[in-house]
Design a protein around this motif. Structure first.
Motif, PDB file in Angstrom:
ATOM      1  N   GLY A 174       5.439   1.689  -7.561  1.00 24.95           N
ATOM      2  CA  GLY A 174       5.515   0.289  -7.945  1.00 24.95           C
ATOM      3  C   GLY A 174       4.149  -0.308  -8.179  1.00 24.95           C
ATOM      4  O   GLY A 174       3.121   0.335  -7.931  1.00 24.95           O
ATOM      5  N   PRO A 175       4.105  -1.558  -8.655  1.00 22.45           N
ATOM      6  CA  PRO A 175       2.838  -2.197  -9.010  1.00 22.45           C
ATOM      7  C   PRO A 175       2.009  -2.608  -7.802  1.00 22.45           C
ATOM      8  O   PRO A 175       2.462  -2.528  -6.654  1.00 22.45           O
ATOM      9  N   ALA A 176       0.805  -3.055  -8.079  1.00 24.63           N
ATOM     10  CA  ALA A 176      -0.104  -3.511  -7.025  1.00 24.63           C
ATOM     11  C   ALA A 176       0.507  -4.675  -6.258  1.00 24.63           C
ATOM     12  O   ALA A 176       1.220  -5.507  -6.827  1.00 24.63           O
ATOM     13  N   GLY A 177       0.247  -4.721  -4.965  1.00 25.26           N
ATOM     14  CA  GLY A 177       0.682  -5.854  -4.157  1.00 25.26           C
ATOM     15  C   GLY A 177       2.069  -5.739  -3.577  1.00 25.26           C
ATOM     16  O   GLY A 177       2.560  -6.682  -2.939  1.00 25.26           O
ATOM     17  N   THR A 178       2.731  -4.591  -3.746  1.00 28.18           N
ATOM     18  CA  THR A 178       4.097  -4.443  -3.225  1.00 28.18           C
ATOM     19  C   THR A 178       4.128  -3.828  -1.826  1.00 28.18           C
ATOM     20  O   THR A 178       5.208  -3.582  -1.294  1.00 28.18           O
TER      21      THR A 178
END
Length: 336
Positions: free
Chosen positions: A134-138
């Motif tokens: 998944g993307p950054a910050g998850t």
């Protein structure tokens, strides 16, 4: 349309936490659901149609319960509570909040904050190998780190091994000063930061000196068999197919593995296949291996980060569609 009115109390000690600074959270609830919220003398009056009032009431009651549990209400909590209310998933936020993993050295509780994160944590508990994509910050790496430290403290594993590929993202390692460890440390810094926050610097250093915690570049894993360990491979999108196979075949008895990566942030050469991409195709149906996909909805950093991730996702989808349309038109011209 018939307007409904509902009045209920918010205890004074929880008012500021639930309402937000300058009633920012109440205003967000009003705008999102379309209900009118009137706050007066510790009470909240909701005005709107039946569905609007019920949704707003559910959000406020869930935020109040979070506050009663000692949580500091954030904008992310409010945004996610609203999205769950719109999907009629009552009680989901409180169920997620009930899953305590561990505490940081400062006493802050570490818990999943979204349904995606909850599924990710449950998969780590259940399966021997879990991919978190998944993307950054998850929270992919941070939650995996919390699970590793919890397993280590409970004597479920004998050591923790943290690794990531020391990929050269625009800079040559040879140009950096110092010995090899000094050269690769910048690539491993996010892992150190999470360890310090959850375990504490002193405890980390002691266990590091004993060899119970190891932080090393992926190349150091070659030729080893890793038994009774909790192993985290971070930034897996930057592994090659050969590196990923090498890493997965190191896993021994009594071990648990978490592999994290963001498919949109590859630093590999254009002609090199990502080991993470290949692993999803090869291992997708293998029992004992989970693939958890986190999305922009699972971003738990500053709300602006979620907007950035969503904007890039939309841009990339449009780019793919334009390319497909161009290829289709080109194909028609060639045939004609």
């Amino acid at each position: 349309m018939t307007l409904e009115n509902e009045l209920f109390d918010i205890p004074s000690e929880h008012v500021q936490n639930v309402y937000g600074q300058f009633d920012a959270y109440l205003k967000k609830i009003e705008r999102t659901i379309g209900v009118t919220v009137v706050s007066r003398d510790g009470g909240v009056k909701l005005i709107g149609n039946e569905a609007q009032v019920e949704s707003a009431k559910q959000v406020l009651l869930e935020l109040l319960e979070l506050s009663r549990r000692g949580s500091e209400i954030t904008e992310q909590n409010v945004n996610y509570a609203l999205s769950l209310a719109m999907e009629k998933k009552e009680g989901a936020l409180l169920e997620i909040d009930s899953d305590l993993i561990c505490h940081t050295i400062s006493g802050k509780a570490i818990k999943p904050k979204t349904l995606g994160q909850k599924a990710y944590v449950d998969a780590i508990r259940k399966d021997m190998i879990t991919f978190g994509i998944g993307p950054a910050g998850t929270g992919k790496t941070y939650l995996a780190m919390a699970m590793a430290i919890t397993a280590f403290k409970a004597n479920e594993v004998e050591r923790i091994i943290l690794t990531r590929p020391a990929i050269e993202a625009g800079e040559k390692l040879g140009f950096l000063p110092g010995d090899l460890q000094s050269k690769v440390d910048p690539y491993l810094r996010p892992l150190y930061d999470a360890l310090y926050q959850i375990m504490g610097a002193d405890s980390f250093q002691k266990n590091m000196e004993k060899g119970l915690i190891e932080v090393a570049p992926l190349a150091y894993m070659r030729g080893r068999t890793l038994d009774n360990a909790f192993i985290i491979l971070d930034e897996a999108q930057n592994t090659t197919q050969a590196q990923m196979k090498m890493f997965l075949t190191r896993v021994g008895f009594g071990s648990k593995v978490v592999i994290t990566g963001d498919e949109t942030q590859k630093d590999l050469a254009a002609d090199v296949k990502s080991g993470l991409d290949v692993a999803q195709k090869v291992l997708g149906k293998v029992e004992g291996i989970s693939f958890c996909r986190l999305t922009s909805r699972d971003v738990v950093r500053h709300p602006l980060v979620q907007k950035i991730v969503t904007a890039y996702e939309e841009y990339e989808k449009k780019t793919v569609r334009r390319k497909e349309n161009h290829d289709t038109r080109s194909g028609r011209r060639v045939r004609s």
